[in-house]
Write a protein that holds these residues in place. Structure first.
Motif, mmCIF file in Angstrom:
data_model
loop_
_atom_site.group_PDB
_atom_site.id
_atom_site.type_symbol
_atom_site.label_atom_id
_atom_site.label_comp_id
_atom_site.label_asym_id
_atom_site.label_seq_id
_atom_site.Cartn_x
_atom_site.Cartn_y
_atom_site.Cartn_z
ATOM 1 N N LEU A 86 0.892 -1.409 0.101
ATOM 2 C CA LEU A 86 0.039 -0.081 0.001
ATOM 3 C C LEU A 86 0.897 1.171 -0.025
ATOM 4 C CD1 LEU A 86 -3.144 0.586 0.131
ATOM 5 C CD2 LEU A 86 -2.805 1.126 2.733
ATOM 6 N N PHE A 87 1.993 1.372 0.922
ATOM 7 C CA PHE A 87 2.743 2.369 0.957
ATOM 8 C C PHE A 87 3.553 2.622 -0.300
ATOM 9 C CE2 PHE A 87 2.271 2.280 5.545
ATOM 10 C CZ PHE A 87 2.009 3.784 5.833
ATOM 11 N N TRP A 88 4.038 1.483 -0.915
ATOM 12 C CA TRP A 88 4.976 1.481 -2.127
ATOM 13 C C TRP A 88 4.054 2.099 -3.277
ATOM 14 C CZ3 TRP A 88 7.533 -3.031 -5.117
ATOM 15 C CH2 TRP A 88 8.440 -2.710 -6.243
ATOM 16 N N LYS A 89 2.773 1.678 -3.398
ATOM 17 C CA LYS A 89 1.924 2.229 -4.444
ATOM 18 C C LYS A 89 1.864 3.575 -4.304
ATOM 19 C CE LYS A 89 -2.399 1.324 -6.543
ATOM 20 N NZ LYS A 89 -3.256 2.625 -6.493
ATOM 21 N N ALA A 90 1.478 4.196 -3.029
ATOM 22 C CA ALA A 90 1.363 5.656 -2.866
ATOM 23 C C ALA A 90 2.684 6.484 -2.936
ATOM 24 C CB ALA A 90 1.121 5.626 -0.991
ATOM 25 N N PHE A 91 3.795 5.797 -2.709
ATOM 26 C CA PHE A 91 5.050 6.321 -2.900
ATOM 27 C C PHE A 91 5.229 6.580 -4.323
ATOM 28 C CE2 PHE A 91 6.857 4.555 1.126
ATOM 29 C CZ PHE A 91 6.275 5.609 2.264
ATOM 30 N N VAL A 92 5.191 5.724 -5.231
ATOM 31 C CA VAL A 92 5.103 5.624 -6.534
ATOM 32 C C VAL A 92 4.127 6.719 -7.292
ATOM 33 C CG1 VAL A 92 4.712 4.607 -9.009
ATOM 34 C CG2 VAL A 92 6.298 3.303 -6.924
ATOM 35 N N HIS A 93 3.152 6.842 -6.884
ATOM 36 C CA HIS A 93 2.151 7.904 -7.107
ATOM 37 C C HIS A 93 2.628 9.329 -6.903
ATOM 38 C CE1 HIS A 93 -1.681 10.271 -6.910
ATOM 39 N NE2 HIS A 93 -1.985 9.632 -8.085
ATOM 40 N N MET A 94 3.303 9.503 -5.823
ATOM 41 C CA MET A 94 3.648 10.790 -5.201
ATOM 42 C C MET A 94 4.865 10.872 -6.164
ATOM 43 S SD MET A 94 3.720 9.990 -1.131
ATOM 44 C CE MET A 94 5.276 11.133 -0.871
ATOM 45 N N GLU A 95 5.665 10.088 -6.481
ATOM 46 C CA GLU A 95 6.983 10.432 -7.403
ATOM 47 C C GLU A 95 6.490 10.837 -8.952
ATOM 48 O OE1 GLU A 95 10.006 10.665 -6.834
ATOM 49 O OE2 GLU A 95 10.016 9.784 -4.729
ATOM 50 N N GLN A 96 5.494 10.161 -9.097
ATOM 51 C CA GLN A 96 4.812 10.616 -10.352
ATOM 52 C C GLN A 96 4.367 12.177 -10.429
ATOM 53 O OE1 GLN A 96 1.888 7.599 -11.455
ATOM 54 N NE2 GLN A 96 3.128 6.138 -11.410
#
Length: 446
Positions: free
Chosen positions: A261-271
């Protein structure tokens, strides 16, 4: 609601030595292969206890003295913890110099801290540990430091900083359980006593340690930390989201679900934050004691964990689902465990399956790679036994880390009930605010 500002006043600071001198044959302890790979840092753990009954051991000062006495007895078995690390020789001088032992008083009641929820400032908790949470390994750094803090209500906290050079969470809990059992009169030598056999099983190789780039002091470090709660109901919903249900023979790990869940959120933040897509690299620390065969002694002391790396190429995370993130992480952990099991079963010193992920992680943490890659570190303290540590007046009502002076780090812990997760997320201020607004995080965290 009034938000209390905790102030802790220290009134005693001393070195506690083992109750009996360490023998000359045990004077020098060479660290193991797994120890030398561990990062040079203190690992903070704080246990919180309600006020003991009035008829138990008299006033609290006597309990502090009792904890000190049983700590000294415990150090006679865990003798490397009372020594000092000699970096140049990659060994511990078990010179009985002692463990730092600090006593303090807090100006708040324990319930005021427990009731803060999201308003809790993790920085404030660092006043409950005995030293700076940061880099260690200098010749004068204790291998273990402990602080006992009394709250106004009579409750207390035991804050500990273990040197990661010879301690992973399994070793930390073995020490805590030994100390607690001596304190409550239930110590059994065959259950709680340590075995220092890892350097013999895994001789050191002269390898570089995992470089988390953690400073010795938090002064001037601009990082934020935030606690996110995931209750059992949310964990069940995550399992359903990845296609598994409660009646499935092997349920997905709550740890992997939360990390995904956090990794998905972090990737979205980076985008959102970058014009050009960046690669994403995740490090999971994988405890090996209960996962590999043949198993070590339960009481084996020292580091025994490996790194499970997971990678996404630039742009690869834009169109994959939560279940995809989850499966990538699970596959990485499974591969790491299988590789380590194969290495141990064959009895060969072919450590590349352990070494290569460390070397890759060190390369990716270098300043040259930060521009092109985002790196996140996850460490799970779930399923360890710190919530069982009864020093004679009951088990902890809560456990927490302190705040670490670093970014892109997530520490996962069991909640008090044992079926949920508390995630302690370290990011910059902007990252924390973005994470709080992420739709997936909002859907599951409270």
């Amino acid at each position: 609601m009034h938000k209390p500002k905790m102030k802790v006043t220290t009134y005693t600071s001393k070195l506690v030595k083992p109750s009996r001198p360490t023998s000359t044959t045990d004077r020098y302890y060479k660290i193991s292969f797994f120890d030398e790979l561990a990062p040079s840092m203190n690992v903070p753990l704080i246990l919180y206890y309600s006020a003991p009954p009035n008829d138990l051991n008299g006033p609290f000062q006597n309990i502090c003295d009792h904890l000190e006495d049983t700590l000294s007895q415990t150090l006679s078995e865990f003798y490397p913890f009372a020594g000092r690390y000699v970096r140049e020789l990659s060994m511990i001088d078990c010179n009985d110099q002692g463990v730092l032992y600090v006593l303090g008083n807090a100006n708040v009641r324990l319930l005021e801290i427990l009731g803060l929820g999201h308003e809790l400032d993790p920085v404030a908790l660092n006043s409950l540990v005995p030293c700076e949470v940061g880099e260690v390994n200098e010749v004068n750094d204790p291998m273990l430091s402990i602080k006992v803090t009394t709250f106004e209500c009579g409750g207390f906290a035991i804050g500990m900083c273990f040197s990661h050079r010879i301690s992973d969470m399994g070793t930390m809990c073995l020490f805590i359980n030994n100390w607690a059992a001596r304190s409550n009169g239930k110590h059994k030598h065959e259950i709680y006593s340590p075995v220092f056999n890892l350097p013999t099983c895994f001789p050191q190789r002269g390898l570089p340690e995992l470089d988390f780039r953690i400073p010795r002091s938090s002064v001037g470090i601009q990082t934020e930390a935030r606690r996110f709660f995931f209750k059992a109901k949310a964990i069940s919903a995550m399992r359903e989201n990845v296609g598994f249900y409660e009646n499935t023979p092997r349920r997905p790990s709550k740890v992997q679900l939360v990390i995904a869940l956090f990794w998905k959120a972090f990737v979205h933040m980076e985008q959102t934050n970058n014009v050009e897509s960046k690669a994403s690299f995740v490090i999971q620390a994988v405890a090996l004691r209960d996962k590999v065969l043949p198993e070590l002694y339960t009481n084996s002391c020292g580091n025994f964990f490996a790194i499970a790396p997971s990678r996404l190429r630039p742009g690869e995370g834009e169109n994959i689902t939560y279940r995809d993130f989850f499966m990538i992480l699970c596959d990485s952990v499974s591969k790491t465990v299988q590789d380590c099991t194969k290495m141990l079963a064959q009895g060969k010193e072919e450590y590349e399956v352990v070494i290569d992920p460390y070397l890759e992680s060190n390369r990716n943490m270098s300043p040259d790679n930060v521009v092109n890659m985002s790196l996140y570190i996850f460490s799970s303290w779930c399923k360890f036994s710190y919530y069982q540590a009864d020093f004679g007046c009951g088990k902890p009502v809560w456990a927490s880390p302190g705040k670490l002076p670093t970014q892109n780090l997530v520490i996962l812990m069991d909640d008090h009930e044992g079926d949920g997760v508390e995630a302690w997320v370290h990011l910059d201020e902007k990252g924390i605010k973005q994470l709080e607004q992420d739709s997936d995080i909002q859907a599951y965290a409270i």
